[in-house]
Design a protein around this motif. Structure first.
Motif, PDB file in Angstrom:
ATOM      1  N   VAL A 172       0.905  -1.240  -0.117  1.00 27.41           N
ATOM      2  CA  VAL A 172      -0.038   0.274   0.103  1.00 27.41           C
ATOM      3  C   VAL A 172       0.792   1.297  -0.071  1.00 27.41           C
ATOM      4  O   VAL A 172       2.203   1.236  -0.035  1.00 27.41           O
ATOM      5  CB  VAL A 172      -1.030   0.052   1.245  1.00 27.41           C
ATOM      6  N   ASP A 173       0.373   2.428  -0.052  1.00 22.10           N
ATOM      7  CA  ASP A 173       0.927   3.642  -0.008  1.00 22.10           C
ATOM      8  C   ASP A 173       1.395   3.989   1.385  1.00 22.10           C
ATOM      9  O   ASP A 173       0.296   4.304   1.958  1.00 22.10           O
ATOM     10  CB  ASP A 173       0.245   4.666  -0.813  1.00 22.10           C
ATOM     11  N   PRO A 174       2.583   4.067   1.831  1.00 17.48           N
ATOM     12  CA  PRO A 174       2.651   4.448   3.118  1.00 17.48           C
ATOM     13  C   PRO A 174       2.259   5.728   3.466  1.00 17.48           C
ATOM     14  O   PRO A 174       1.759   5.921   4.737  1.00 17.48           O
ATOM     15  CB  PRO A 174       4.111   4.159   3.600  1.00 17.48           C
ATOM     16  N   GLU A 175       2.153   6.590   2.850  1.00 12.25           N
ATOM     17  CA  GLU A 175       1.939   8.107   3.132  1.00 12.25           C
ATOM     18  C   GLU A 175       0.499   8.126   3.142  1.00 12.25           C
ATOM     19  O   GLU A 175      -0.210   9.027   3.809  1.00 12.25           O
ATOM     20  CB  GLU A 175       2.460   8.924   1.788  1.00 12.25           C
ATOM     21  N   VAL A 176      -0.382   7.167   2.537  1.00 13.49           N
ATOM     22  CA  VAL A 176      -1.833   7.128   2.930  1.00 13.49           C
ATOM     23  C   VAL A 176      -2.141   6.454   4.066  1.00 13.49           C
ATOM     24  O   VAL A 176      -3.107   6.688   4.643  1.00 13.49           O
ATOM     25  CB  VAL A 176      -2.556   6.556   1.591  1.00 13.49           C
ATOM     26  N   ALA A 177      -1.307   5.160   4.341  1.00 12.62           N
ATOM     27  CA  ALA A 177      -1.726   4.284   5.394  1.00 12.62           C
ATOM     28  C   ALA A 177      -1.231   5.027   6.720  1.00 12.62           C
ATOM     29  O   ALA A 177      -2.074   4.760   7.576  1.00 12.62           O
ATOM     30  CB  ALA A 177      -0.706   2.878   5.197  1.00 12.62           C
ATOM     31  N   GLY A 178      -0.376   5.718   6.575  1.00 12.66           N
ATOM     32  CA  GLY A 178      -0.251   6.529   8.100  1.00 12.66           C
ATOM     33  C   GLY A 178      -1.392   7.106   8.713  1.00 12.66           C
ATOM     34  O   GLY A 178      -1.687   7.100   9.536  1.00 12.66           O
ATOM     35  N   PRO A 179      -1.812   8.047   7.723  1.00 13.24           N
ATOM     36  CA  PRO A 179      -2.771   8.801   8.384  1.00 13.24           C
ATOM     37  C   PRO A 179      -4.152   8.233   8.772  1.00 13.24           C
ATOM     38  O   PRO A 179      -4.964   8.201   9.667  1.00 13.24           O
ATOM     39  CB  PRO A 179      -3.314  10.110   7.288  1.00 13.24           C
ATOM     40  N   CYS A 180      -4.520   6.776   7.737  1.00 15.06           N
ATOM     41  CA  CYS A 180      -5.505   6.049   8.151  1.00 15.06           C
ATOM     42  C   CYS A 180      -5.304   5.391   9.318  1.00 15.06           C
ATOM     43  O   CYS A 180      -6.145   4.924  10.243  1.00 15.06           O
ATOM     44  CB  CYS A 180      -5.645   5.057   6.787  1.00 15.06           C
ATOM     45  N   VAL A 181      -4.012   5.073   9.586  1.00 20.77           N
ATOM     46  CA  VAL A 181      -3.787   4.220  10.805  1.00 20.77           C
ATOM     47  C   VAL A 181      -3.855   4.911  12.076  1.00 20.77           C
ATOM     48  O   VAL A 181      -4.585   4.799  12.969  1.00 20.77           O
ATOM     49  CB  VAL A 181      -2.472   3.480  10.824  1.00 20.77           C
ATOM     50  N   ARG A 182      -3.602   6.294  11.825  1.00 21.29           N
ATOM     51  CA  ARG A 182      -3.784   7.291  12.985  1.00 21.29           C
ATOM     52  C   ARG A 182      -5.077   7.483  13.273  1.00 21.29           C
ATOM     53  O   ARG A 182      -5.444   7.737  14.543  1.00 21.29           O
ATOM     54  CB  ARG A 182      -2.812   8.434  12.680  1.00 21.29           C
ATOM     55  N   ALA A 183      -5.887   7.769  12.242  1.00 20.65           N
ATOM     56  CA  ALA A 183      -7.292   7.952  12.219  1.00 20.65           C
ATOM     57  C   ALA A 183      -8.126   6.817  12.970  1.00 20.65           C
ATOM     58  O   ALA A 183      -8.940   7.103  13.610  1.00 20.65           O
ATOM     59  CB  ALA A 183      -7.990   8.326  10.826  1.00 20.65           C
ATOM     60  N   ALA A 184      -7.516   5.387  12.669  1.00 18.56           N
ATOM     61  CA  ALA A 184      -8.349   4.436  13.187  1.00 18.56           C
ATOM     62  C   ALA A 184      -8.006   4.396  14.794  1.00 18.56           C
ATOM     63  O   ALA A 184      -8.760   3.764  15.423  1.00 18.56           O
ATOM     64  CB  ALA A 184      -7.944   3.132  12.470  1.00 18.56           C
TER      65      ALA A 184
END
Length: 212
Positions: free
Chosen positions: A150-162
């Motif tokens: 996956v794109d780490p730059e997208v996954a980072g905010p997604c994980v933080r939001a989760a």
């Protein structure tokens, strides 16, 4: 040679440290520049040599606090172990720090609530730093074959939001009496999403969903 007087950086740090202690003792809104100056046996005019306004002092204190949290999380992210193990530990640490904060420092919590409500730049910077730390672990997990591509730059905010339920001060308090998900269940879900490689995983920037 120096005349023995503290450097500008040292004086600035003393002002920030004194302000933080006063914020904890009497609250950031009640603390005045005169209070800070009195604590340091200096004039308010001298404080204003280093900070243009009380708001600048507020943000400097907030930056000092978020910096300590960032350093703790970054240290956990760099510990030995697999990417999955480190992700679990750093997400747990994010929650532990916020739980500690929620259980103490009521007057400091007031400042953080205002900082979030007013979108202080230090809050945006802290969120960006968290996203970067998480993204780096995701990137390492992809390289090690533990996470989907996956794109780490997208996954980072997604994980933080989760993790909002466990890492946002107001939401953490509001959800304390709601039994599920538990912290471990939430982290298990996040790790499963990162490792599943399903169509619903965060796509790389610029990718679009395929038509079914």
């Amino acid at each position: 040679m120096t005349d023995g007087s503290p450097s500008p950086d040292t004086t600035r740090e003393r002002i920030i440290a004194a302000a933080e202690q006063l914020f904890r003792d009497i609250g950031f809104q009640k603390t005045t520049v005169a209070d800070i100056a009195r604590t340091l046996s200096m004039s308010p005019a001298n404080v204003y040599r280093f900070f243009a306004s009380k708001k600048d002092i507020n943000e400097a204190v907030a930056e000092r606090m978020t910096g300590r949290k960032r350093n703790r999380i970054e240290a956990v992210a760099k510990e030995p172990g697999t990417a999955r193990e480190r992700m679990r530990r750093l997400l747990t640490e994010m929650h532990v720090m916020m739980a500690e904060f929620a259980d103490a420092d009521a007057k400091i919590q007031e400042m953080v609530a205002v900082a979030i409500a007013e979108s202080w730049s230090v809050i945006h910077n802290h969120i960006r730093d968290l996203d970067t730390i998480i993204a780096n672990v995701v990137r390492e997990g992809i390289a090690e074959g533990e996470f989907s591509d996956v794109d780490p730059e997208v996954a980072g905010p997604c994980v933080r939001a989760a993790m909002t339920r466990f890492c946002h001060p107001s939401v953490l308090v509001m959800c304390r009496d709601i039994p599920q998900p538990t912290l471990d269940e939430q982290i298990d879900f996040i790790l499963a999403a990162l490792g599943a490689g399903r169509q619903g995983a965060p796509r790389r920037a610029g990718e679009t969903a395929r038509a079914s």
